[in-house]
Design an enzyme around this catalytic site. Structure first.
Site, PDB file in Angstrom:
ATOM      1  N   ASN A 102       0.827  -1.208   0.000  1.00 14.03           N
ATOM      2  CA  ASN A 102       0.000   0.000   0.000  1.00 14.03           C
ATOM      3  C   ASN A 102       0.861   1.257   0.000  1.00 14.03           C
ATOM      4  OD1 ASN A 102      -1.995  -1.872   0.226  1.00 14.03           O
ATOM      5  ND2 ASN A 102      -2.411  -1.502   2.388  1.00 14.03           N
ATOM      6  N   HIS A 119       5.943  -0.378  -2.566  1.00 11.90           N
ATOM      7  CA  HIS A 119       5.509   0.364  -3.750  1.00 11.90           C
ATOM      8  C   HIS A 119       5.569   1.873  -3.553  1.00 11.90           C
ATOM      9  CE1 HIS A 119       3.134  -3.455  -5.152  1.00 11.90           C
ATOM     10  NE2 HIS A 119       4.427  -3.548  -5.364  1.00 11.90           N
ATOM     11  N   CYS A 127      11.829  13.863  -8.115  1.00 13.62           N
ATOM     12  CA  CYS A 127      12.261  14.591  -9.310  1.00 13.62           C
ATOM     13  C   CYS A 127      12.671  13.613 -10.414  1.00 13.62           C
ATOM     14  CB  CYS A 127      13.429  15.517  -8.963  1.00 13.62           C
ATOM     15  SG  CYS A 127      14.024  16.422 -10.400  1.00 13.62           S
ATOM     16  N   CYS A 130      16.709  14.709 -11.017  1.00 11.48           N
ATOM     17  CA  CYS A 130      17.796  14.502 -10.036  1.00 11.48           C
ATOM     18  C   CYS A 130      17.417  13.529  -8.927  1.00 11.48           C
ATOM     19  CB  CYS A 130      18.257  15.835  -9.442  1.00 11.48           C
ATOM     20  SG  CYS A 130      17.142  16.509  -8.196  1.00 11.48           S
ATOM     21  N   GLY A 191      -4.985  -9.273   3.269  1.00 14.29           N
ATOM     22  CA  GLY A 191      -5.678  -8.325   2.395  1.00 14.29           C
ATOM     23  C   GLY A 191      -5.004  -8.079   1.066  1.00 14.29           C
ATOM     24  N   THR A 192      -4.434  -9.124   0.498  1.00 12.80           N
ATOM     25  CA  THR A 192      -3.857  -8.968  -0.846  1.00 12.80           C
ATOM     26  C   THR A 192      -4.333 -10.088  -1.752  1.00 12.80           C
ATOM     27  OG1 THR A 192      -1.817  -8.843  -2.148  1.00 12.80           O
ATOM     28  CG2 THR A 192      -1.696 -10.131  -0.105  1.00 12.80           C
ATOM     29  N   SER A 193      -4.566  -9.723  -3.022  1.00 17.38           N
ATOM     30  CA  SER A 193      -4.981 -10.742  -3.983  1.00 17.38           C
ATOM     31  C   SER A 193      -3.781 -11.583  -4.417  1.00 17.38           C
ATOM     32  CB  SER A 193      -5.669 -10.092  -5.192  1.00 17.38           C
ATOM     33  OG  SER A 193      -4.841  -9.093  -5.735  1.00 17.38           O
ATOM     34  N   ASN A 217      -8.216 -13.035   4.683  1.00 21.27           N
ATOM     35  CA  ASN A 217      -8.878 -12.453   3.514  1.00 21.27           C
ATOM     36  C   ASN A 217     -10.305 -12.997   3.461  1.00 21.27           C
ATOM     37  OD1 ASN A 217      -9.533 -11.769   0.687  1.00 21.27           O
ATOM     38  ND2 ASN A 217      -7.336 -11.444   0.458  1.00 21.27           N
TER      39      ASN A 217
HETATM   40  C1  BV8 Z   1       8.539  -5.245 -11.628  1.00 24.45           C
HETATM   41  C2  BV8 Z   1       1.453   1.377  -6.691  1.00 24.45           C
HETATM   42  C3  BV8 Z   1      10.654  -5.663 -12.601  1.00 24.45           C
HETATM   43  C4  BV8 Z   1       0.814   2.383  -7.533  1.00 24.45           C
HETATM   44  C5  BV8 Z   1       1.226  -0.891  -7.588  1.00 24.45           C
HETATM   45  C6  BV8 Z   1       3.065 -10.231 -16.898  1.00 24.45           C
HETATM   46  C7  BV8 Z   1       2.774  -9.168 -17.723  1.00 24.45           C
HETATM   47  C8  BV8 Z   1       3.140  -7.863 -17.391  1.00 24.45           C
HETATM   48  C9  BV8 Z   1       3.805  -7.617 -16.233  1.00 24.45           C
HETATM   49  C10 BV8 Z   1       4.075  -8.665 -15.414  1.00 24.45           C
HETATM   50  C11 BV8 Z   1       3.740  -9.966 -15.736  1.00 24.45           C
HETATM   51  N1  BV8 Z   1       4.137 -10.774 -14.730  1.00 24.45           N
HETATM   52  C12 BV8 Z   1       4.719 -10.037 -13.795  1.00 24.45           C
HETATM   53  C13 BV8 Z   1       4.698  -8.747 -14.196  1.00 24.45           C
HETATM   54  C14 BV8 Z   1       5.229  -7.629 -13.460  1.00 24.45           C
HETATM   55  C15 BV8 Z   1       4.218  -6.789 -12.739  1.00 24.45           C
HETATM   56  C16 BV8 Z   1       3.110  -7.683 -12.209  1.00 24.45           C
HETATM   57  O1  BV8 Z   1       3.221  -8.303 -11.169  1.00 24.45           O
HETATM   58  N2  BV8 Z   1       2.005  -7.750 -12.937  1.00 24.45           N
HETATM   59  C17 BV8 Z   1       0.934  -8.679 -12.637  1.00 24.45           C
HETATM   60  C18 BV8 Z   1      -0.274  -7.943 -12.121  1.00 24.45           C
HETATM   61  C19 BV8 Z   1       0.639  -9.448 -13.875  1.00 24.45           C
HETATM   62  N3  BV8 Z   1       4.949  -6.186 -11.657  1.00 24.45           N
HETATM   63  C20 BV8 Z   1       5.604  -5.055 -11.821  1.00 24.45           C
HETATM   64  O2  BV8 Z   1       5.548  -4.396 -12.842  1.00 24.45           O
HETATM   65  C21 BV8 Z   1       6.458  -4.635 -10.646  1.00 24.45           C
HETATM   66  N4  BV8 Z   1       7.750  -4.332 -11.050  1.00 24.45           N
HETATM   67  O3  BV8 Z   1       8.184  -6.389 -11.858  1.00 24.45           O
HETATM   68  O4  BV8 Z   1       9.789  -4.789 -11.900  1.00 24.45           O
HETATM   69  C22 BV8 Z   1      11.150  -5.022 -13.843  1.00 24.45           C
HETATM   70  C23 BV8 Z   1      10.813  -3.737 -14.202  1.00 24.45           C
HETATM   71  C24 BV8 Z   1      11.297  -3.210 -15.381  1.00 24.45           C
HETATM   72  C25 BV8 Z   1      12.110  -3.969 -16.178  1.00 24.45           C
HETATM   73  C26 BV8 Z   1      12.462  -5.244 -15.784  1.00 24.45           C
HETATM   74  C27 BV8 Z   1      11.966  -5.766 -14.610  1.00 24.45           C
HETATM   75  C28 BV8 Z   1       5.913  -3.379 -10.024  1.00 24.45           C
HETATM   76  C29 BV8 Z   1       4.548  -3.614  -9.434  1.00 24.45           C
HETATM   77  C30 BV8 Z   1       4.083  -2.393  -8.671  1.00 24.45           C
HETATM   78  C31 BV8 Z   1       2.759  -1.971  -9.141  1.00 24.45           C
HETATM   79  N5  BV8 Z   1       2.278  -0.869  -8.300  1.00 24.45           N
HETATM   80  N6  BV8 Z   1       0.848   0.120  -6.848  1.00 24.45           N
HETATM   81  C32 BV8 Z   1      -0.656   2.542  -7.300  1.00 24.45           C
HETATM   82  O5  BV8 Z   1      -1.151   2.222  -6.235  1.00 24.45           O
HETATM   83  O6  BV8 Z   1      -1.297   3.079  -8.203  1.00 24.45           O
HETATM   84  S1  BV8 Z   1       0.361  -2.328  -7.653  1.00 24.45           S
HETATM   85  C33 BV8 Z   1      -1.267  -2.369  -7.174  1.00 24.45           C
HETATM   86  O7  BV8 Z   1      -1.492  -3.713  -6.896  1.00 24.45           O
HETATM   87  C34 BV8 Z   1      -1.709  -1.795  -5.907  1.00 24.45           C
HETATM   88  O8  BV8 Z   1      -1.343  -0.515  -5.724  1.00 24.45           O
HETATM   89  C35 BV8 Z   1      -1.178  -2.712  -4.846  1.00 24.45           C
HETATM   90  O9  BV8 Z   1       0.008  -2.204  -4.359  1.00 24.45           O
HETATM   91  C36 BV8 Z   1      -0.909  -3.979  -5.636  1.00 24.45           C
HETATM   92  C37 BV8 Z   1      -1.373  -5.220  -5.094  1.00 24.45           C
HETATM   93  O10 BV8 Z   1      -2.746  -5.242  -4.963  1.00 24.45           O
HETATM   94  P1  BV8 Z   1      -3.345  -5.742  -3.604  1.00 24.45           P
HETATM   95  O11 BV8 Z   1      -2.753  -4.954  -2.543  1.00 24.45           O
HETATM   96  O12 BV8 Z   1      -3.207  -7.212  -3.556  1.00 24.45           O
HETATM   97  O13 BV8 Z   1      -4.865  -5.293  -3.735  1.00 24.45           O
HETATM   98  P2  BV8 Z   1      -6.077  -5.961  -4.533  1.00 24.45           P
HETATM   99  O14 BV8 Z   1      -7.083  -4.914  -4.734  1.00 24.45           O
HETATM  100  O15 BV8 Z   1      -5.599  -6.713  -5.681  1.00 24.45           O
HETATM  101  O16 BV8 Z   1      -6.646  -7.044  -3.525  1.00 24.45           O
HETATM  102  C38 BV8 Z   1      -7.303  -6.680  -2.343  1.00 24.45           C
HETATM  103  C39 BV8 Z   1      -7.554  -7.925  -1.543  1.00 24.45           C
HETATM  104  O17 BV8 Z   1      -8.062  -7.547  -0.280  1.00 24.45           O
HETATM  105  C40 BV8 Z   1      -8.593  -8.868  -2.176  1.00 24.45           C
HETATM  106  O18 BV8 Z   1      -8.079 -10.191  -2.141  1.00 24.45           O
HETATM  107  C41 BV8 Z   1      -9.808  -8.762  -1.233  1.00 24.45           C
HETATM  108  O19 BV8 Z   1     -10.530  -9.967  -1.131  1.00 24.45           O
HETATM  109  C42 BV8 Z   1      -9.131  -8.415   0.062  1.00 24.45           C
HETATM  110  N7  BV8 Z   1      -9.940  -7.702   1.052  1.00 24.45           N
HETATM  111  C43 BV8 Z   1     -10.964  -6.837   0.871  1.00 24.45           C
HETATM  112  N8  BV8 Z   1     -11.396  -6.364   2.033  1.00 24.45           N
HETATM  113  C44 BV8 Z   1     -10.635  -6.939   3.003  1.00 24.45           C
HETATM  114  C45 BV8 Z   1      -9.704  -7.787   2.385  1.00 24.45           C
HETATM  115  N9  BV8 Z   1      -8.834  -8.516   3.086  1.00 24.45           N
HETATM  116  C46 BV8 Z   1      -8.832  -8.388   4.428  1.00 24.45           C
HETATM  117  N10 BV8 Z   1      -9.690  -7.576   5.106  1.00 24.45           N
HETATM  118  C47 BV8 Z   1     -10.604  -6.836   4.423  1.00 24.45           C
HETATM  119  N11 BV8 Z   1     -11.458  -6.030   5.106  1.00 24.45           N
HETATM  120 ZN    ZN Z   2      15.578  17.789  -9.266  1.00 18.92          ZN
END
Ligand code: BV8
Ligand code: ZN
Length: 244
Positions: A102, A119, A127, A130, A191-193, A217
């Site tokens: 988060n 994240h 920036c 820089c 709380g993560t998918s 979850n």
């Molecule tokens: C990287 C910040 C290496 C910004 C976020 C295939 C194709 C394309 C890409 C990829 C691929 N395979 C892997 C990748 C890489 C990609 C990735 O993983 N993609 C997946 C989705 C296919 N990853 C990346 O790009 C990462 N970097 O790999 O770098 C690299 C880079 C360049 C060159 C070479 C190598 C970077 C990933 C960072 C993404 N940034 N956020 C923003 O917020 O806008 S990710 C985004 O999803 C969210 O922000 C959060 O951080 C993240 C995870 O989501 P969750 O937290 O799990 O949330 P979600 O909504 O999914 O689930 C909520 C859960 O809560 C549910 O299960 C629900 O049931 C539950 N819930 C609900 N209520 C409750 C609860 N649980 C408990 N209590 C409750 N009350």
């Molecule tokens: Zn700067």
């Protein structure tokens, strides 16, 4: 709903690691990205498009609009019982490490001192020229601040200091999280998918190193099969019941 043996196992753990996601903030009113069969869309764009590295290059103004909107929502919200319980655990366990996906800052707002923000944070700008960062906490809701913000050091354009899809996670933060996952006896996945990597891989590291992995979850997730048990329910209701 929580087995007594699980409570005992957690109470007697020496090293605890927790990986949290959007669901831990759901009870504070922060919308999740996935879950319930849907995915967030903003102005017609799926969130993994607007929150992507390419979008910073293509349309930085739109990226700022999206994060300004989310920061505006967050300003009004407070940590919930899940955040406060986890902050208490930091004091109570010998070795407790929390890594969150988060960007909302609610773990720190609840008093957790050492949060590994995998994240980045929505409360900071960085920036593009820089790399210096500055806080956005002092910007007031009513006024329209300069967008993109201008770097006080070099005059360059700034971007939100978050890790977008297609970007690397901060290496030192990920490394510390991986080390904690490696050495823990109990790993919580809350709380993560579990679909975004490398964050989701931390649960795999813990499991491979022999930890007991507990998921909290209301729904099954991509990590459920790996976990030793899934406690179905809301994090803010389940976590305080451990009474550590
Ligand atoms: C990287 C910040 C290496 C910004 C976020 C295939 C194709 C394309 C890409 C990829 C691929 N395979 C892997 C990748 C890489 C990609 C990735 O993983 N993609 C997946 C989705 C296919 N990853 C990346 O790009 C990462 N970097 O790999 O770098 C690299 C880079 C360049 C060159 C070479 C190598 C970077 C990933 C960072 C993404 N940034 N956020 C923003 O917020 O806008 S990710 C985004 O999803 C969210 O922000 C959060 O951080 C993240 C995870 O989501 P969750 O937290 O799990 O949330 P979600 O909504 O999914 O689930 C909520 C859960 O809560 C549910 O299960 C629900 O049931 C539950 N819930 C609900 N209520 C409750 C609860 N649980 C408990 N209590 C409750 N009350
Ligand atoms: Zn700067």
């Amino acid at each position: 709903m929580i087995r007594e043996s699980t409570v005992e196992r957690v109470r007697s753990a020496k090293n605890v690691f927790a990986l949290t996601g959007a669901g831990v903030s759901a009870e504070s009113g922060v919308p999740t990205f996935r879950g319930g069969g849907g995915a967030t869309v903003w102005k017609g764009m799926p969130f993994d498009v607007i929150s992507s590295a390419q979008m910073v290059e293509r349309d930085l103004a739109a990226v700022w609009e999206w994060f300004d909107y989310r920061r505006g929502v967050l300003r009004e919200l407070k940590p919930n019982a899940a955040h406060t319980t986890l902050a208490e655990w930091e004091e109570k366990f010998n070795d407790f490490t929390l890594a969150t996906q988060n960007i909302d800052g609610l773990h720190a707002a609840a008093g957790l001192k050492d949060v590994l923000e995998l994240h980045g944070t929505i409360w900071q700008a960085r920036c593009l020229a820089c790399d210096r960062s500055k806080s956005l906490r002092d910007e007031r809701g009513g006024e329209q601040p300069q967008r993109p913000p201008v770097c006080g050091t070099c005059g360059g354009e700034m971007r939100p200091d978050v890790v977008l899809f297609g970007e690397m996670l901060p290496a030192n933060v990920l490394e510390r999280a991986a080390e904690a996952a490696e050495r823990c006896d109990v790993c919580f996945v809350i709380g993560t998918s579990g679909v975004v990597y490398p964050a989701a891989g931390l649960a795999e590291i813990a499991k491979r190193a022999g930890a007991y992995v507990i998921e909290i979850n209301p729904e099954r997730t991509a990590l459920s099969d790996l976990c030793d048990e899934t406690i179905k329910g809301q994090a803010g209701e389940i976590l305080p019941r451990f009474q550590i």
